[in-house]
Design an enzyme around this catalytic site. Structure first.
Site, PDB file in Angstrom:
ATOM      1  N   THR A 117      13.023  -5.311   9.281  1.00 44.97           N
ATOM      2  CA  THR A 117      11.678  -5.607   9.768  1.00 44.97           C
ATOM      3  C   THR A 117      11.014  -4.338  10.278  1.00 44.97           C
ATOM      4  O   THR A 117      11.597  -3.587  11.067  1.00 44.97           O
ATOM      5  CB  THR A 117      11.737  -6.641  10.907  1.00 44.97           C
ATOM      6  N   HIS A 162       8.567  11.187  17.809  1.00 47.40           N
ATOM      7  CA  HIS A 162       8.624  11.603  19.210  1.00 47.40           C
ATOM      8  C   HIS A 162       8.647  13.119  19.387  1.00 47.40           C
ATOM      9  O   HIS A 162       8.567  13.618  20.504  1.00 47.40           O
ATOM     10  CB  HIS A 162       9.815  10.959  19.926  1.00 47.40           C
ATOM     11  N   ALA A 186      14.496  10.753  12.581  1.00 47.07           N
ATOM     12  CA  ALA A 186      14.893  11.800  11.641  1.00 47.07           C
ATOM     13  C   ALA A 186      16.354  11.688  11.237  1.00 47.07           C
ATOM     14  O   ALA A 186      16.714  11.974  10.095  1.00 47.07           O
ATOM     15  CB  ALA A 186      14.620  13.170  12.255  1.00 47.07           C
ATOM     16  N   THR A 187      17.216  11.261  12.160  1.00 46.50           N
ATOM     17  CA  THR A 187      18.637  11.160  11.826  1.00 46.50           C
ATOM     18  C   THR A 187      18.869  10.155  10.705  1.00 46.50           C
ATOM     19  O   THR A 187      19.609  10.430   9.747  1.00 46.50           O
ATOM     20  CB  THR A 187      19.461  10.773  13.068  1.00 46.50           C
ATOM     21  N   GLN A 237      11.202  19.615  13.585  1.00 43.69           N
ATOM     22  CA  GLN A 237      10.564  20.474  14.587  1.00 43.69           C
ATOM     23  C   GLN A 237       9.277  21.114  14.076  1.00 43.69           C
ATOM     24  O   GLN A 237       8.583  21.793  14.844  1.00 43.69           O
ATOM     25  CB  GLN A 237      11.539  21.571  15.035  1.00 43.69           C
ATOM     26  N   CYS A 273      20.701  16.351  21.178  1.00 42.05           N
ATOM     27  CA  CYS A 273      21.585  15.460  20.427  1.00 42.05           C
ATOM     28  C   CYS A 273      23.048  15.850  20.549  1.00 42.05           C
ATOM     29  O   CYS A 273      23.933  15.083  20.177  1.00 42.05           O
ATOM     30  CB  CYS A 273      21.181  15.434  18.955  1.00 42.05           C
ATOM     31  N   ASN A 324      15.659  23.986  15.665  1.00 40.50           N
ATOM     32  CA  ASN A 324      15.343  23.308  16.917  1.00 40.50           C
ATOM     33  C   ASN A 324      15.708  24.102  18.160  1.00 40.50           C
ATOM     34  O   ASN A 324      15.123  23.906  19.224  1.00 40.50           O
ATOM     35  CB  ASN A 324      16.031  21.934  16.960  1.00 40.50           C
ATOM     36  N   SER A 352      10.171  12.994  12.725  1.00 38.19           N
ATOM     37  CA  SER A 352      10.379  12.034  13.801  1.00 38.19           C
ATOM     38  C   SER A 352       9.164  12.033  14.715  1.00 38.19           C
ATOM     39  O   SER A 352       8.719  13.086  15.172  1.00 38.19           O
ATOM     40  CB  SER A 352      11.640  12.391  14.595  1.00 38.19           C
TER      41      SER A 352
END
Length: 380
Positions: free
Chosen positions: A239, A199, A69-70, A177, A324, A149, A197
């Site tokens: 890649t 994860h 996401a960042t 989130q 973070c 978040n 994201s």
């Protein structure tokens, strides 16, 4: 270990892991290679792109895979700044956004952009009247996160998007989130750009995506953040992380299948924990309790240092803010934006549930928190 820090990251779903493994062993080809082996990897990426698109109601070609996401946030905000600066240099965001959004906006201030950092009300919600008054003819982008978040607060982004488009600006939301946890349709919400994201919804770390609206009525143009081989429609060279992308696609598919059950079961666990913890004297919930994600509660324990409380809960994983910004010694910027003092902000704990939490964990957590709180207060 009882894990209640699912807003920081989630456990990989076993079904996701199962589809990942072949791409770590036998199916290791580069998805950009033109031989049969590479074409097979490319087909897996196409399938995952469709799965992610289905989760948010977009078209597959509107999904740009990133490292998370960042990176997606950087690509979106910097891309708009670069391509739309001839129209204007005013960007609006909110004081309670993730640091990835705030730091990019602060960087753009050094490049001559005018950034409005909107305040929030004491419950974490935006005042729509204040937001509307901040819009200008030279506003090119509004970025408001869907779900906070730290608090779980859900902003009225459909209304915000409507007001944004009325002045001809683009609307972006950090959906990190929210994606996989709430039903989201980018057309119904009229979103132009959205970050996510894997994860955060039971995929692996190191892969995310950016939704970029590519319709005739609104064809969003972004400059590339990474240059190289022209991958991802020229927006993100490098890649492709095939195994990560496959994990994200499968995680998205599972979230579509399990979202209704997850909402009910996870919400019930959160409510049970919250009700019990609020029986401890001098405790209170932070943020709006109506417009809130079902898996999150942020609770203030008066007179307790959050770091000491976390250390005391040796076998229970919780947090006192965004993972973070865990290296920062400053109080949570989100809690400070609610009007808290530093002492109050340093006495808050976030509990965030996920698919793999169990009912039998709740009484264990409640008793452990109660003991640590009583011990800390006895020292004051």
């Amino acid at each position: 270990m009882i894990y209640l820090d699912n807003n920081a990251t989630t456990q990989i779903d076993p079904e996701v892991l199962a589809v990942m493994l072949p791409f770590l062993t036998d199916n290791f080809a580069n998805a950009s290679s033109t031989h049969a082996f590479g074409l097979g990897a490319n087909d897996a990426v196409k399938n995952a792109r469709q799965q992610v698109a289905d989760l948010i109601g977009s078209q597959p070609h509107e999904i740009v895979f990133t490292s998370g996401a960042t990176e997606a946030i950087n690509l979106a905000i910097k891309g708009v700044a670069e391509n739309y600066s001839s129209i204007g240099k005013h960007i609006i965001t909110v004081q309670t956004e993730h640091s990835a959004v705030l730091d990019v906006c602060k960087y753009l201030e050094t490049k001559g952009f005018d950034i409005t950092f909107l305040p929030v009300q004491s419950d974490g919600m935006i005042d729509l009247a204040v937001f509307k008054a901040s819009l200008r003819p030279d506003t090119i982008l509004v970025s408001v996160m869907l779900v906070n978040n730290e608090l779980g607060t859900i902003q009225p982004i459909k209304e915000i998007a409507k007001l944004t488009h009325e002045v001809g600006a683009l609307f972006m939301t950090d959906g990190t989130q929210a994606v996989g946890k709430l039903p989201i349709n980018v057309d119904e919400l009229d979103i132009d750009l959205m970050t996510m994201s894997a994860h955060k919804f039971y995929g692996t770390k190191g892969v995310g995506a950016l939704f970029v609206r590519q319709r005739r009525n609104r064809l969003i143009k972004l400059g590339a953040l990474l240059h190289g081989g022209g991958h991802e429609g020229g927006k993100r060279s490098g890649t492709l992380n095939v195994v990560g992308i496959v994990s994200m696609g499968k995680a998205a598919e599972l979230c579509q299948q399990k979202m209704k059950v997850d909402t009910q079961s996870i919400g019930a666990l959160r409510d049970e924990l919250e009700k019990a913890l609020l029986q401890i004297p001098d405790t209170s919930i932070n943020g709006n309790t109506v417009h809130r994600l079902y898996n999150t509660t942020n609770i203030k324990f008066k007179g307790c240092d959050s770091d000491a409380l976390i250390m005391g809960l040796q076998d229970i994983a919780v947090s006192n803010g965004s993972a973070c910004t865990s290296a920062s010694i400053d109080p949570s910027h989100v809690l400070m934006a609610l009007g808290m003092t530093e002492t109050e902000a340093f006495s808050c704990i976030r509990f965030s549930f996920g698919r793999f939490n169990k009912a039998e964990e709740i009484p264990v957590v409640v008793e452990a928190v109660r003991k640590v709180v009583e011990s800390l207060r006895a020292w004051n």
